[in-house]
Structures are given as structure tokens and as C-alpha cells.
Scaffold this motif. Structure first.
Motif, short mmCIF file in Angstrom:
data_model
loop_
_atom_site.label_atom_id
_atom_site.label_comp_id
_atom_site.label_asym_id
_atom_site.label_seq_id
_atom_site.Cartn_x
_atom_site.Cartn_y
_atom_site.Cartn_z
N TRP A 253 -9.09 9.55 6.32
CA TRP A 253 -8.39 9.11 5.11
C TRP A 253 -7.36 8.02 5.40
CZ3 TRP A 253 -4.61 13.20 2.63
CH2 TRP A 253 -3.73 13.66 3.58
N GLN A 254 -7.65 7.21 6.42
CA GLN A 254 -6.88 6.00 6.67
C GLN A 254 -7.77 4.79 6.36
OE1 GLN A 254 -5.23 6.01 10.64
NE2 GLN A 254 -3.74 7.59 10.14
N LYS B 181 6.54 -2.24 11.60
CA LYS B 181 7.81 -2.30 10.88
C LYS B 181 7.65 -1.83 9.44
CE LYS B 181 11.92 -5.02 10.16
NZ LYS B 181 12.14 -4.37 8.87
N ALA B 182 6.54 -2.21 8.79
CA ALA B 182 6.34 -1.82 7.40
C ALA B 182 6.23 -0.30 7.27
CB ALA B 182 5.08 -2.49 6.85
N VAL B 183 5.46 0.33 8.15
CA VAL B 183 5.30 1.78 8.08
C VAL B 183 6.60 2.47 8.45
CG1 VAL B 183 4.06 3.75 9.05
CG2 VAL B 183 2.83 1.64 8.57
N LEU B 184 7.30 1.96 9.45
CA LEU B 184 8.56 2.56 9.87
C LEU B 184 9.59 2.50 8.75
CD1 LEU B 184 9.57 3.88 12.50
CD2 LEU B 184 10.67 1.70 13.05
N ASP B 185 9.66 1.37 8.04
CA ASP B 185 10.59 1.25 6.92
C ASP B 185 10.24 2.21 5.79
OD1 ASP B 185 11.95 -0.67 8.30
OD2 ASP B 185 11.10 -2.37 7.22
N ALA B 186 8.95 2.48 5.63
CA ALA B 186 8.52 3.37 4.54
C ALA B 186 8.88 4.82 4.82
CB ALA B 186 7.01 3.24 4.32
N ILE B 187 8.71 5.26 6.06
CA ILE B 187 8.94 6.67 6.36
C ILE B 187 10.36 6.94 6.83
CG2 ILE B 187 6.53 7.11 6.91
CD1 ILE B 187 7.19 6.90 9.84
N ARG B 188 11.10 5.87 7.20
CA ARG B 188 12.50 6.04 7.61
C ARG B 188 13.36 5.03 6.85
NH1 ARG B 188 11.76 6.45 14.20
NH2 ARG B 188 10.81 8.50 14.23
N PRO B 189 13.52 5.22 5.55
CA PRO B 189 14.28 4.25 4.75
C PRO B 189 15.72 4.13 5.22
CG PRO B 189 13.89 6.27 3.51
CD PRO B 189 13.07 6.37 4.76
N LYS B 190 16.19 2.89 5.28
CA LYS B 190 17.54 2.65 5.79
C LYS B 190 18.61 3.05 4.79
CE LYS B 190 16.24 -1.19 8.79
NZ LYS B 190 16.42 -2.62 9.08
N ASP B 191 18.31 3.01 3.50
CA ASP B 191 19.34 3.24 2.51
C ASP B 191 19.61 4.71 2.26
OD1 ASP B 191 16.86 3.64 1.49
OD2 ASP B 191 17.27 2.77 -0.48
N VAL C 103 -3.22 6.76 4.87
CA VAL C 103 -2.75 5.38 4.86
C VAL C 103 -3.71 4.55 4.03
CG1 VAL C 103 -2.24 3.33 6.23
CG2 VAL C 103 -1.70 5.58 7.16
N ALA C 104 -3.17 3.83 3.05
CA ALA C 104 -3.94 2.83 2.31
C ALA C 104 -3.19 1.52 2.49
CB ALA C 104 -4.06 3.20 0.85
N LEU C 105 -3.62 0.71 3.44
CA LEU C 105 -2.88 -0.46 3.88
C LEU C 105 -3.64 -1.73 3.54
CD1 LEU C 105 -0.38 -1.47 5.43
CD2 LEU C 105 -1.71 -1.26 7.53
N ASN C 106 -3.01 -2.58 2.73
CA ASN C 106 -3.62 -3.85 2.32
C ASN C 106 -2.88 -4.98 3.02
OD1 ASN C 106 -4.87 -5.96 0.97
ND2 ASN C 106 -4.98 -4.82 -0.95
N ILE C 107 -3.60 -5.73 3.83
CA ILE C 107 -3.01 -6.81 4.62
C ILE C 107 -3.59 -8.14 4.16
CG2 ILE C 107 -2.64 -7.74 6.95
CD1 ILE C 107 -3.18 -4.93 8.04
N GLN C 108 -2.71 -9.09 3.84
CA GLN C 108 -3.13 -10.44 3.46
C GLN C 108 -2.65 -11.42 4.52
OE1 GLN C 108 -5.02 -11.37 0.84
NE2 GLN C 108 -5.22 -9.26 0.10
N GLY D 161 0.82 -1.21 0.00
CA GLY D 161 0.00 0.00 0.00
C GLY D 161 0.85 1.25 0.00
N PHE D 162 0.27 2.32 0.53
CA PHE D 162 0.95 3.61 0.55
C PHE D 162 0.68 4.32 1.87
CE2 PHE D 162 0.60 2.88 -4.00
CZ PHE D 162 1.83 3.34 -4.48
N VAL D 163 1.67 5.09 2.31
CA VAL D 163 1.50 6.06 3.39
C VAL D 163 2.04 7.39 2.87
CG1 VAL D 163 1.67 4.36 5.25
CG2 VAL D 163 3.74 5.46 4.39
N THR D 164 1.75 8.46 3.60
CA THR D 164 2.24 9.77 3.16
C THR D 164 3.39 10.23 4.04
OG1 THR D 164 0.56 10.85 4.54
CG2 THR D 164 0.05 10.56 2.20
N LYS D 165 4.15 11.18 3.49
CA LYS D 165 5.21 11.80 4.25
C LYS D 165 4.61 12.49 5.48
CE LYS D 165 7.95 12.70 0.12
NZ LYS D 165 8.56 13.72 -0.75
#
Length: 646
Positions: free
Chosen positions: A249-250, A320-330, A284-289, A235-239
Motif C-alpha cells: 500500500w505504498q 524531508k517531506a515525509v519527516l515534516d509530515a510526521i514530525r510537524p515543527k509547529d 504512502v501515496a506520493l506524487n512527485i513532479q 500526497g499523503f502518509v499515515t501516522k
């Protein structure tokens, strides 16, 4: 004689309708979910008067035969499950078989459907749960359901509906969430003959989000991907810089089903902790399977909640998924690249708004920091020297010091003093000179203060707890004051004093604001009222407006948030007047402008805050009704410490 009897089917359907059909949005939810289960890739929804008078849902799905259509209007008739074990592996949105008969029992209901191989379709009409009228008709492949005069035969339930704008907004919100959860389906929502929502249906979630929320949202979107044993997230999150004031809008989607879940929401809040204000929420548009047998969807009549076999695993995965998206390690954290990093946002300026009439003068963050640093020097040093000077004067009065001695003079120290019509600023104030008292002169009696009684009733600050609560006292007892709520009340009263005459400021650089189609419709219908509130808005394109002027007490950077707050009030209030909206806007402005919890105050700042709070008309609550002061009288303190009887 037996007192127990079996209810007739019509009564049973109306009771069931109370659980399934709460409002027009509930009807749309059930019908659109059925269309999705029928493998439709185009769904069109049309409503009038917020859905209370007319609703239509058309799809191009597989349709039904005449036999299936006749069974579909019976209670607990469904094609989704066959036996109880199927509840453990439900892959469809609907499964109970209650929606169609429940809706038909409280409305004028018409169903037309046709399968690909049939020459004619089937039409079924039911009015308020009466016997159905079944016949053949010409129609396209798929199913169309019309629902008119909802709750016409249950007026008690109808009168509890909100305004048409509010009911229409609920439908809009649900269609938006369904479109996000199914980007492969082209959705259209027509509200009062106007296109409100239109999505491409090309399977691209980002395109769907941009078609709903506008192009500016697209630049703030951050992709999200995560996969672990049995759990997959996308999915997507915003800055952190793109936030709203509510969770509307979540969107949380689990196995294709839109749900509300506190654990998921809390995981997102924790991931954004310290990056956004406490009152802000990212898109937040979060798709969980997850495996079907690890969830239970049969826990709520509207299937809006879900039980997880292991909710803690879902919480950790989302975090963890949201944290990785907003704080990219690279990303390399270098000064020149901070602006490109999603996790780094401009720190919100610590503004302290002090009103002069209807205008606010902002203290810059550096001034606030300088002010907050004052107590360390002002309170202990200045107070110590002041006490020394007083002791010297008392000793001189008792002839205990040599006549030639000079009093220790306190050095000028920074202290907050109010200047007329200006902000409280840090200035150096010299202490009045302490003169030596000659032996021949007697000590003068203290001069009584005229407003001594008034002064004795005022709260005197003692200190601050957790940089949030002011501890104070007066002649009657002890007080705990919430500094944010107190400042909010002070600003609200000042803003309201001139609320009938709203000065505006022209913007040198006009702001282009994007809204959803529903929000744009509300703005178009209330442009004159927004103008009365000081907001100059001009249409600038589809769902876009140009902001040319704002009230003088609203910073231009916060104007969009204020407008969205007003739109929310327009939806919730029943035909609000400009004055009511202005009061709501003032309350919002006061809350945003007031000093926040965690802000350190010095002794003089606390004195000023308490004195100004004492002068307000309603010092005991903030504009939103929260308490500002908790009082402990001397008697109550005595009881707490078991001093009764002394």
C-alpha cells in the motif's frame, strides 16, 4: 548457404509479448494506461477467473477513427512520439506502440472504438496474431477492448500463471495504484460479477484513498507538501500507528507514472526510523513532479522503473517531506498534547511470550526491564561471592583455615528460575549454606551426575554481542546463536504441539475491521476456514467485518495483522488447507512473539534460552528457514588462528 534470416511478424509479436505481457495484470496495465492517455475520466475494468479467461477495459476517451484503429494494431505504431528527441520529454504513459499487437498475438482480441463526430464505430477482431477482421459497429464514444483466453496459443506460458485469486489480486493492486495516481478519474473494477473497486473520480486524493482502504484509514492520513527547485511533492502518509506488513500500500508516482524505486522507499524508511517496527510499512501515496528532461522512462519493458538525473536530490526531498509530515515543527511537545502529535506513537510493549500449551503469557515491559537489569548485579557480585565461598571450602579441606572460621555466604540475588507451568519470574533464591569441614573428616569424592554426558553436550553461555547474539560453548566448540531466531523456533515448536486443537477466546469488545474490496471477497469465500483457525468473523457492512473471537495464543491487538498475513497466504498458496494456513499463522505468531534483536539478556535468561533450544526438534533453523546457530569447532578455530601442525 545463409544461416541468418528475418523472423515473420507473428513470431516477432509473440517474442515481444513475452516482455510486455507477463500475466493478466500486464494486459490491464497497458490497456488502462492507453485509456488514461486518451483523456478518459471514466474507466471500467471487468475480469473473470483472474483475467485468464476474460478481460474488458472500457473508457469514455476521445476514441479512434477507422484509419487510426487499423494502424494501432501494428507494431511500433503510436501517437505519443514522432522522433527520437521526443523520448526526452515524454508526457504520456505509453509511447512504444507494442502493447496492442503483443496482446493480440497471445489472445482472442476485440477492439471497438468511436470518435465523437462519427456515426458508427470500428471493430477489429484478431485471434492469436492472425489477420485482423475489420468492420463497422455501433458503440459509444470511446474505446472498449476485450481480451479472452489469454495465452491460449502459448500453453507453456499459461501454466506458469498463479491461481485465479493471485492473478485477480495483482490486477486489483494495479487498479488501486492507478486510481491513486489519477484521483480525477472514476475507476471501477468488476471481479467475477462483484464490484471490487469504485472510486469517486472527484479529484480529491483523500476521498480516493478512503474509498479504497476504508474510512478508518482517513483518520490516520497526514498531508504531505514540499517544493524545491525543479521538484514538487504532494500526497499523503499515515501516522506511525497505521502500518502494514508489506509495501503493497505504498504508491510512488513520478510525472503521473507509477514506478518502483529503492531510493524513494529508503528515504521513507529513514524518515519513519524508530517510529515503527522494522517489519512495518506506512501507507504512502506520493506524487512527485520533476522536469521531463531529468528522467528516463525507457529503461524497462513495462516502464515500471525510472532513472533520475540526480537521484540524491529526490532522496533528500522525499525524506524531508515525509519527516515534516510526521514530525510537524509547529506542534508544542507538551505532555498533554502527545496524543495529538503525529510523530509520537505509543511505544510498542516489549513483550516476551512464553507459551503454556497454546496460550501465551506476556511479561509486562517493566518486568522485562527489571529482568534485563539483573546481570549488572547478578553476574559479577553473585559470581564473585560464589567463587569466594568455593575457595574457602577448598582451603578448609586442605586445613588452611581455622576451624572456627565461618564461610563467606553469598547474599540472595535475583535470578531467573523456571516455575512449573508459569512464566520465568524474578525471585530471590538463597544459596545453600556452606558448612565447615572438620579436620577429622575426609573430603568426599564428587558424586557423578547421571546425565553428565547430556549436560556436557549442552551449550553454556559466555556472553552477548550487540544485545542480539549469544556466544556459547560446549565440549565440541564455540557457538553464535541468534536470540530472536532461537526463541522463534522454541515458540513455534510449542505452538505447533497443540496446533490441531485450537482454543479460542471470546472478545468482550468486538473489533470492527475494514478491508479492501479484494480482501473482503477473499474473507467471504473463506469464512469457514478462518473459523477453523480460531478467527470468528461476521459481515458488518461493505468491506467491513466484526471480529468476535481470536485464537487464545493471539493478542487481540495483533489479530488484524494475523488475519492479513493469512489473507496473503491465501493469495499465494495454491488451495491451502487449514493446517497449512495454521502453520503459516503459527510461524508469524512465533516471529512476532519472540524476543527481538537489541534486547538485553542476563546470564540466567541465556541459559534458559539455550537449554530450551537444545530440546527442540530442529534447533538449527527458525520456522522461516533462517539459521539460529553458527558453530565453530575446535579444529576450525585452530585453522583460523593458524594453529595447525601443533
Amino acid at each position: 548457404m545463409s544461416f541468418v534470416h528475418v523472423l515473420d511478424d507473428n513470431t516477432i509479436n509473440k517474442i515481444a509479448a513475452g516482455e510486455v505481457v507477463e500475466r493478466p495484470a500486464s494486459v490491464i496495465k497497458e490497456l488502462v494506461e492507453n485509456a488514461i492517455d486518451a483523456h478518459a475520466d471514466r474507466i471500467e475494468v471487468e475480469i473473470t477467473a483472474g483475467g485468464t479467461s476474460f478481460m474488458r477495459v472500457s473508457d469514455n476517451g476521445i476514441g479512434m477513427s477507422r484509419q487510426d484503429a487499423e494502424l494501432a494494431i501494428l507494431r511500433h505504431a503510436t501517437s505519443k512520439i514522432v522522433k527520437v528527441d521526443d523520448l526526452l520529454t515524454i508526457g504520456t504513459l505509453g509511447f512504444r506502440g507494442e502493447a496492442l499487437p503483443s496482446i493480440a498475438s497471445v489472445s482472442r482480441f476485440t477492439l471497438t472504438t468511436r470518435q465523437a463526430g462519427d456515426e458508427l464505430g470500428t471493430e477489429i477482431k484478431i485471434s492469436g496474431g492472425s489477420l485482423p477482421e475489420i468492420g463497422e459497429t455501433g458503440c459509444g464514444i470511446g474505446t472498449t477492448i476485450r481480451v479472452e483466453d489469454l495465452f491460449f496459443n502459448t500453453p507453456a506460458r499459461k501454466k506458469f500463471l498463479k491461481t485465479n485469486n493471485t492473478e485477480g489480486g495483482k490486477i486489483n493492486e494495479f487498479i488501486v495504484k492507478l486510481a491513486i495516481s489519477n484521483p480525477q478519474i472514476a475507476f471501477k473494477l468488476i471481479n467475477n460479477n462483484k464490484m471490487a473497486v469504485s472510486t469517486p473520480g472527484n479529484g480529491d486524493l483523500k476521498d480516493t484513498l478512503q474509498s479504497i482502504y476504508g474510512g478508518t484509514v482517513g483518520s490516520a492520513l497526514l498531508p504531505l507538501e514540499f517544493e524545491d527547485e525543479g521538484i514538487r511533492l504532494s500526497g499523503f502518509v499515515t501516522k506511525p500507528s497505521a502500518i502494514r506488513s508489506s509495501r503493497s500500500w505504498q504508491t510512488f508516482i513520478v510525472n503521473g507514472r507509477i514506478i518502483a524505486n529503492r531510493a524513494i522507499a529508503r528515504a521513507i524508511d529513514n524518515a519513519y526510523h524508530a517510529l515503527i517496527p522494522k517489519t512495518g510499512y506506512p501507507l504512502v501515496a506520493l506524487n512527485i513532479q520533476v522536469p521531463q528532461n531529468t528522467v528516463d522512462v525507457n529503461v524497462h519493458p513495462q516502464k515500471s522503473e525510472m532513472k533520475f538525473e540526480d537521484e540524491s536530490r529526490v532522496f533528500k526531498a522525499v525524506y524531508k517531506a515525509v519527516l515534516d509530515a510526521i514530525r510537524p515543527k509547529d506542534e508544542v511537545r507538551q505532555l498533554g498534547q502527545l496524543g495529538n502529535m503525529a510523530a509520537v506513537v505509543e511505544q510498542a510493549e516489549i513483550d516476551r511470550h512464553v507459551a503454556h500449551g497454546m496460550q501465551e503469557i506476556l511479561l509486562e515491559a517493566k518486568d522485562v526491564e527489571r529482568a534485563s537489569a539483573a546481570p549488572a548485579r547478578y553476574v559479577p557480585v553473585y559470581e564473585e561471592r560464589r567463587q569466594a565461598a568455593m575457595q574457602w571450602r577448598e582451603a578448609a579441606a586442605r586445613m588452611e583455615v581455622p576451624k572456627t572460621a565461618e564461610p563467606p555466604e553469598p547474599e540472595p540475588q535475583p535470578v531467573f528460575v523456571p516455575e512449573a507451568e508459569t512464566v520465568h519470574e524474578m525471585v530471590s533464591v538463597p544459596v545453600p549454606e556452606m558448612k565447615h569441614v572438620p579436620e577429622s573428616e575426609s573430603v568426599p569424592e564428587p558424586v557423578p551426575v547421571e546425565n553428565d554426558r547430556e549436560q556436557s553436550c549442552r551449550m553454556v553461555p559466555i556472553g552477548q554481542v550487540d544485545n542480539t547474539y549469544i556466544i556459547a560453548q560446549d565440549a565440541d566448540g564455540l557457538y553464535i546463536v541468534d536470540q530472536h531466531a532461537a526463541h522463534e523456533r522454541i515458540l513455534f515448536d510449542r505452538f505447533s504441539a497443540r496446533a490441531g486443537e485450537i482454543p479460542v477466546q471470546q472478545l468482550l469488545v468486538h473489533l470492527m475491521l475494514d478491508f479492501s474490496s479484494h480482501e473482503a471477497e477473499i474473507i467471504e469465500n473463506n469464512l469457514a476456514m478462518l473459523k477453523e483457525l480460531g478467527f470468528g468473523l461476521e459481515p458488518a457492512g461493505p468491506n467491513q467485518f466484526r471480529l468476535t473471537e481470536v485464537p487464545a495464543d493471539v493478542p487481540s491487538g495483533e489479530a488484524e495483522d494475523f488475519i492479513r498475513e493469512i489473507l496473503a497466504s491465501l493469495e499465494e498458496l495454491h488451495k491451502p488447507s487449514a493446517a497449512e494456513l495454521r502453520q503459516a499463522a503459527i510461524a508469524t505468531a512465533s516471529c512476532k512473539a519472540a524476543i527481538k534483536a537489541g534486547f538485553k539478556l542476563n546470564f540466567r535468561q541465556m541459559e534458559i534460552l539455550l537449554a530450551e533450544l537444545n530440546d527442540t526438534a530442529m534447533p538449527y533453523t527458525c520456522p522461516h528457514g533462517r539459521p539460529t546457530i553458527i558453530k565453530f569447532s575446535t579444529d576450525e578455530l585452530a585453522k583460523m588462528f593458524k594453529r595447525t601442525g601443533f
